[in-house]
Structures are given as C-alpha cells and as structure tokens.
Design a protein around this motif. Sequence first.
Motif, PDB file in Angstrom:
ATOM      1  N   LEU A  25      23.248   7.591  59.672  1.00  0.00           N
ATOM      2  CA  LEU A  25      23.938   7.865  58.419  1.00  0.00           C
ATOM      3  C   LEU A  25      25.328   7.258  58.408  1.00  0.00           C
ATOM      4  O   LEU A  25      25.843   6.870  57.350  1.00  0.00           O
ATOM      5  CB  LEU A  25      24.019   9.381  58.203  1.00  0.00           C
ATOM      6  CG  LEU A  25      24.659   9.867  56.898  1.00  0.00           C
ATOM      7  CD1 LEU A  25      23.893   9.337  55.674  1.00  0.00           C
ATOM      8  CD2 LEU A  25      24.712  11.394  56.863  1.00  0.00           C
ATOM      9  N   ARG A  28      25.785   4.097  56.521  1.00  0.00           N
ATOM     10  CA  ARG A  28      25.909   4.267  55.070  1.00  0.00           C
ATOM     11  C   ARG A  28      27.291   4.804  54.705  1.00  0.00           C
ATOM     12  O   ARG A  28      27.834   4.463  53.645  1.00  0.00           O
ATOM     13  CB  ARG A  28      24.817   5.202  54.555  1.00  0.00           C
ATOM     14  CG  ARG A  28      23.404   4.652  54.702  1.00  0.00           C
ATOM     15  CD  ARG A  28      22.391   5.627  54.136  1.00  0.00           C
ATOM     16  NE  ARG A  28      22.660   5.909  52.723  1.00  0.00           N
ATOM     17  CZ  ARG A  28      22.131   6.943  52.068  1.00  0.00           C
ATOM     18  NH1 ARG A  28      21.329   7.789  52.707  1.00  0.00           N
ATOM     19  NH2 ARG A  28      22.423   7.135  50.790  1.00  0.00           N
ATOM     20  N   VAL A  29      27.857   5.644  55.559  1.00  0.00           N
ATOM     21  CA  VAL A  29      29.215   6.136  55.320  1.00  0.00           C
ATOM     22  C   VAL A  29      30.202   4.974  55.302  1.00  0.00           C
ATOM     23  O   VAL A  29      31.115   4.933  54.467  1.00  0.00           O
ATOM     24  CB  VAL A  29      29.613   7.186  56.380  1.00  0.00           C
ATOM     25  CG1 VAL A  29      31.097   7.526  56.288  1.00  0.00           C
ATOM     26  CG2 VAL A  29      28.773   8.456  56.213  1.00  0.00           C
ATOM     27  N   ALA A 236      29.223  14.088  54.515  1.00  0.00           N
ATOM     28  CA  ALA A 236      27.985  13.518  55.052  1.00  0.00           C
ATOM     29  C   ALA A 236      27.061  14.604  55.574  1.00  0.00           C
ATOM     30  O   ALA A 236      25.835  14.548  55.387  1.00  0.00           O
ATOM     31  CB  ALA A 236      28.315  12.522  56.161  1.00  0.00           C
ATOM     32  N   TYR A 239      25.369  16.420  52.664  1.00  0.00           N
ATOM     33  CA  TYR A 239      24.313  15.565  52.118  1.00  0.00           C
ATOM     34  C   TYR A 239      23.092  15.580  53.026  1.00  0.00           C
ATOM     35  O   TYR A 239      21.955  15.761  52.560  1.00  0.00           O
ATOM     36  CB  TYR A 239      24.843  14.143  51.951  1.00  0.00           C
ATOM     37  CG  TYR A 239      23.759  13.109  51.756  1.00  0.00           C
ATOM     38  CD1 TYR A 239      23.140  12.956  50.520  1.00  0.00           C
ATOM     39  CD2 TYR A 239      23.348  12.309  52.828  1.00  0.00           C
ATOM     40  CE1 TYR A 239      22.125  12.013  50.352  1.00  0.00           C
ATOM     41  CE2 TYR A 239      22.342  11.367  52.659  1.00  0.00           C
ATOM     42  CZ  TYR A 239      21.722  11.224  51.425  1.00  0.00           C
ATOM     43  OH  TYR A 239      20.730  10.299  51.260  1.00  0.00           O
ATOM     44  N   LEU A 388      26.595   8.808  48.682  1.00  0.00           N
ATOM     45  CA  LEU A 388      25.360   8.896  49.462  1.00  0.00           C
ATOM     46  C   LEU A 388      24.175   9.293  48.589  1.00  0.00           C
ATOM     47  O   LEU A 388      23.067   8.791  48.768  1.00  0.00           O
ATOM     48  CB  LEU A 388      25.539   9.881  50.613  1.00  0.00           C
ATOM     49  CG  LEU A 388      26.593   9.501  51.663  1.00  0.00           C
ATOM     50  CD1 LEU A 388      26.725  10.599  52.712  1.00  0.00           C
ATOM     51  CD2 LEU A 388      26.243   8.168  52.336  1.00  0.00           C
TER      52      LEU A 388
END
Length: 430
Positions: A25, A28-29, A236, A239, A388
């Motif tokens: 992840l 993507r952050v 994050a 999510y 996200l």
Amino acid sequence: MRVDLGNALDTVAAPGVSRDALDRLDERVADAHERIEAGRENHEHGYAALNLPETTDADEIRTAVEPFADAETVLTVGIGGSALGAATLARGLDSDVDAYFLDNVDPEHVSALLDGISLSDTAINVVSRSGTTAETLANFLVVRDAMASEGVDWTERTFVTTGEDGNLRTLAERHDLPALAVPDGVPGRFSVLSTVGLACAAIQGRDIDAVLAGARAEVDRLAGSLFESPAYAYGAACYALDERGAGVNAMMPYAESLETFAEWFAQLWAESLGKDGLGQTPARALGATDQHSQLQLYRAGPRDKMVTFVRPADRDDRAIPETDLPGLEYLGGRNLGTLLDAEFGATEASLAASGRPNVRVEIDRIDEYGLGELCYGMEAACVLAGELYGVETFVQPAVEWGKRAARGLLGGGDFEEAEAVAEKTTLEVE
C-alpha cells in the motif's frame, strides 16, 4: 502527533492488515502524496485546505475581532463546517469567555440558548460561505430580533465570516460590520484552521498562532511514505481496514474536552469519503464513559468495526481522596488521571485480546499546539484516504440534494428534489 498501528495488524486483529500489505500500500501512498503535493502547490479546490497553516493570517483575525474584546460570551451562528471546527477548539480549551453555537434550527433549543445569555455582552459571529445558508440566516434573524427586544444594537455586536458575494457580504457592507473572508478553495469541513475556525478562539483569548504552529508541524511530517507520516499512516490504515471489512470507524477520545472533536471528525470523514458506495461510517464515542455503553458491541459484536483512540500523553490531574470503604482502598491516594489511563489501557488491551482492530493516536497535550496538530493530521489523513478510495473528496452532492429539497418546500425556488418529499412511502402504525 503519533500513530500506533500495532493493534491493526493481522497478527493481532481480524480484520487486520499484514505488514506486507502495508508495504504494498505504501507504493500507492507515495503516488497519492505526489498528487496531494501538486494540488497544494497549485492551490486547487480542496487541496488548498492543507496550505492553511501557512496561508492563514492570524493578525487579520485578531484585528477583525478586536471590537469585541469586552465580550463575555461569543455566539457562532453557522452549521456543519461553519461551526464544528470552531466548537472543537472552543470546547477543547478553557477560557473565561463562554462560547455557544447555533448550528441547528430546533426552536426550543434556540429559545433556551438565547434566554440563557446576555446578548449585550455577546459577540455574534455569523458564518456562511455562500451567505445564503437557510439555517444560518434563519437563526441570525432570530438572534437579531432577540437583540432588538433587549434594546441591544446588533450592529455593534456582530461580525460576519463569508464569501465575496451573497446576503451576508451585502449586509456587512450596508451596516459597516467587521467581516472576515472565507478562504477560497476550502470546503467548510476543512476550514478549522482558517478564519472560520479561529475567530471564536481569538475572541476567547486563545493563542491562534500556536494552533497554526501545531498544524505546521504536521505539514512538515507529510512524506511519500505512511511509515514516515503519522497522518498518512492513519489514513492508509483506515482505508486498508475498511477494504477488509471494518466499515465502521468508532472515534473514541479519552478526554472530555475532545468530545466535540469526535463530532468534527465524523463530518470530515463522512462527508468527504462517503461516495460511490465507498467510505467508512464514523461513530462517536467517549472514553471512559462509553466503555459502559458501546464497548460491548465493539468487542463482541460484528467484526465490521475499528476503534480509534485519541489521548494526550500529559494532562492536569486531580487526587482521589483516601478512603476506608471496603474494596475501594486501591483507589485512595491515586489520581483520576491514573484511573483514566488504566481504563484506556484496559480497553485497548480488551479489544486486542478479542481480535478487534484499533489504532492509537496521541498528542503531547490538549492545548492550542496539540489541537492544531490533531486537526491538521486528521484532515491530511482524510485527503490521503480519499486518494486511495479514488473518490471526489471535496464535494458533497448528497448534501446539496437535501438543501435544494428543503428550499423548495419553503418556497425558495422551484426544485424538483422537493417533489420527492410528497412521494414518501408510508406504513404507519398507531
């Protein structure tokens, strides 16, 4: 601000997130951070809110409220983001100037509030970006009438916070009222660190420079990795837990003064992320009070929740007197803060022991600096989560639908949304 994700890992909780999943992840952050930084640099709508710690002019706010230095009470007339941010600061910090908020049009509540304060000693701040918000303007008309009934010149006790155009701006120009501008590109729920949220704090004598300094500290912590930014770590994790089934986020501060913060967070999270069938549902709780009301559900109910704990590392304390009552000797000689910390630790451990995900958010102290950190951190977390999810974080079409329906019902225009009210399906039981 510090964020501990340990009890959100899949080695502790179900649903939980593996460390490998967080590493994936994080890529993507990094991409989301680039998008956020580009939005900030270009002062794009919404993203401009994350620049407020650097663009808000504290001197301008102090100058605008200077005529109300004698106020014993400040009454903010607004709704949603036009009130909750200011209320979060006012109720999070002590002051000799009492703060009240008219953010609902419940007639009994409005009457009781106005009957309970001295309007001649009150500063009135009317807040609406558009200057046309029905609830806000209706309440202001009621307040103005109440002031006239008490022989108070409302023009001497009122200032407005609004946009460049609209009824409030016209009113301010006509009566030469002090006026603060709502910042461009900043949705109301993201406006706590602007004129909207800080004017009340300034009248109360709070250090608004320290609020902005705390927020700037979180700006400096924004980075392209959730492992380097507390705000991004929180956004994050929320999510990721939602994606794994934790669709409810129970915000549970362990401080009475942060109860309104949980309300502010609920609007921020719900209105920003609730789109396209996505987004967590925020719930509000208060430690230790709701250990005795909601914790049963969070620990033993459906596995669709995460709990967010917020607490200060340091606080003022008060001793518990010694007692010889049987079974209570262990309390005597301790402090209420020690008891609250024990309650916090027990609740956190209780959830972990039952495999329920929870995240700890800490600030050093509940003061101007700490609240600035906390509010900015949650705003940045929300923006990151929106990236996200892939939703339009800064719009609220469902809210606007309801506004048009209500206005149509009141004869304020021809809106097709109002027709839906008459089409309600009924199944009445008397």
